[in-house]
Design an enzyme around this catalytic site. Sequence first.
Site, PDB file in Angstrom:
ATOM      1  N   GLU A 137     -10.252   7.022   2.080  1.00 43.10           N
ATOM      2  CA  GLU A 137      -9.867   5.617   1.939  1.00 43.10           C
ATOM      3  C   GLU A 137     -10.812   4.698   2.710  1.00 43.10           C
ATOM      4  O   GLU A 137     -11.047   4.895   3.906  1.00 43.10           O
ATOM      5  CB  GLU A 137      -8.441   5.380   2.449  1.00 43.10           C
ATOM      6  CG  GLU A 137      -8.006   3.932   2.172  1.00 43.10           C
ATOM      7  CD  GLU A 137      -6.759   3.494   2.914  1.00 43.10           C
ATOM      8  OE1 GLU A 137      -6.036   2.646   2.372  1.00 43.10           O
ATOM      9  OE2 GLU A 137      -6.508   3.973   4.035  1.00 43.10           O
ATOM     10  N   THR A 187      -1.583   4.379   3.108  1.00 35.91           N
ATOM     11  CA  THR A 187      -2.306   5.066   2.026  1.00 35.91           C
ATOM     12  C   THR A 187      -2.488   6.560   2.309  1.00 35.91           C
ATOM     13  O   THR A 187      -2.085   7.395   1.489  1.00 35.91           O
ATOM     14  CB  THR A 187      -3.651   4.380   1.727  1.00 35.91           C
ATOM     15  OG1 THR A 187      -3.415   2.984   1.552  1.00 35.91           O
ATOM     16  CG2 THR A 187      -4.317   4.965   0.502  1.00 35.91           C
ATOM     17  N   SER A 219       0.823  -1.220   0.000  1.00 32.97           N
ATOM     18  CA  SER A 219       0.000   0.000   0.000  1.00 32.97           C
ATOM     19  C   SER A 219       0.850   1.261   0.000  1.00 32.97           C
ATOM     20  O   SER A 219       0.366   2.322  -0.399  1.00 32.97           O
ATOM     21  CB  SER A 219      -0.940   0.019   1.210  1.00 32.97           C
ATOM     22  OG  SER A 219      -1.929  -0.957   1.055  1.00 32.97           O
TER      23      SER A 219
HETATM   24 ZN   LIG Z   1      -2.620  -4.968   2.599  1.00 35.39          ZN
END
Ligand SMILES: [Zn+2]
Length: 373
Positions: A236, A121, A68
Amino acid sequence: MLGTMSACGQKESEPVKAVNVIYMIGDGMALPQVYAAMLASGEEMTFTEFPYIGVVDTRSASNDITDSAAGGTALAGDHKTNNAMLGMNPDSIPMMTVLEAMKAKGKETGIVVSSYVTHATPASFYAKVPHRKQYEDIAMQLAETENINLIIGGGRKHFNQREDSLNLIERMENELGWTVYDTLVDIDTTLKKVAVIANDNHMPKAAVRGNFLPSAVKTALRSLNGAENGFFLMVEGSQIDFACHANDSTWMMDEMMDFDYAVKVALDYAKKQGNTLVVVTADHETGGLTLPDPKGKYTDVVFDYSTGSHTCLPVLVFAYGPGAEQFTGWMQNTALKGKIMNACGYENLSDSIVDNPKPFKAVKVNLDSNRNN
Ligand SMILES: [Zn+2]
């Protein structure tokens, strides 16, 4: 989309520019997760309402299977980087993210997640560190950034239970101009520098946290709505990935329905405003989810996971609003920032040239099924 009004000085034939951008990432969400959620819920989800859909190649600079950090960094910036790196290219050169570029253009910015606010993220939009696990450094960079007006999520322990014993929450409030809340309730949406850090850890699972994510998106839209030069909001659905790592279908369904509701909040806002681009995508697939009938009779479907980790399956991108027509075809994850900048009428300001796809690196592709027993 063609303009019919000249209110912003645009001629009728000029394309309408996006004023606001809502960039949504379902962590670990590829087509199998989307379709599994539609099958099991029996609902046509919000994803089906997007007029433009494309395919995104998620490879990182170091691996065919991204994590990520590299995935988020590519979606936020213009360069692929090595797995685990955040906000910098493989040579450790920091990159300007789409959030930072929008801030430089005078837009207000926000981030809403259901993980730590310091997780890979969200951090890939504001932090520059060689490793995603440097949570205390990431929290410090968040506290000190001038690029974020609003951030909502979990991860309070990285601010006030630190190895260096600093209480960053106090410092954010006393020295750095933030107002920090521990709950969404009663936040002052007129303030221009707000952090809602609503849990010590990640936010609880969707079944426990209820409507936190969609409510947070609504709060963010109330707060950013009317920003003089528009806004950039990143959202997210963080825990689709967690659920798929655990191969837990009930949890995955809860997270998918929760994220879909958050997408609906964004899409409804965009439909009403007319000047808002909504882009929904993912950093990678998690779980190797497939939807077979194990009896081979075409009558039953099971959710079948092939791994507890990520896969290299490409993901989808869905787009609505001014500039959305760019998000079709096959694209690299590094192309999204430039398309979003274009949609707002900006040149892509960063130093960078979008990476060309690199040669595939999977030298150990095994064509034998791992289910031969
Ligand atoms: Zn993951």
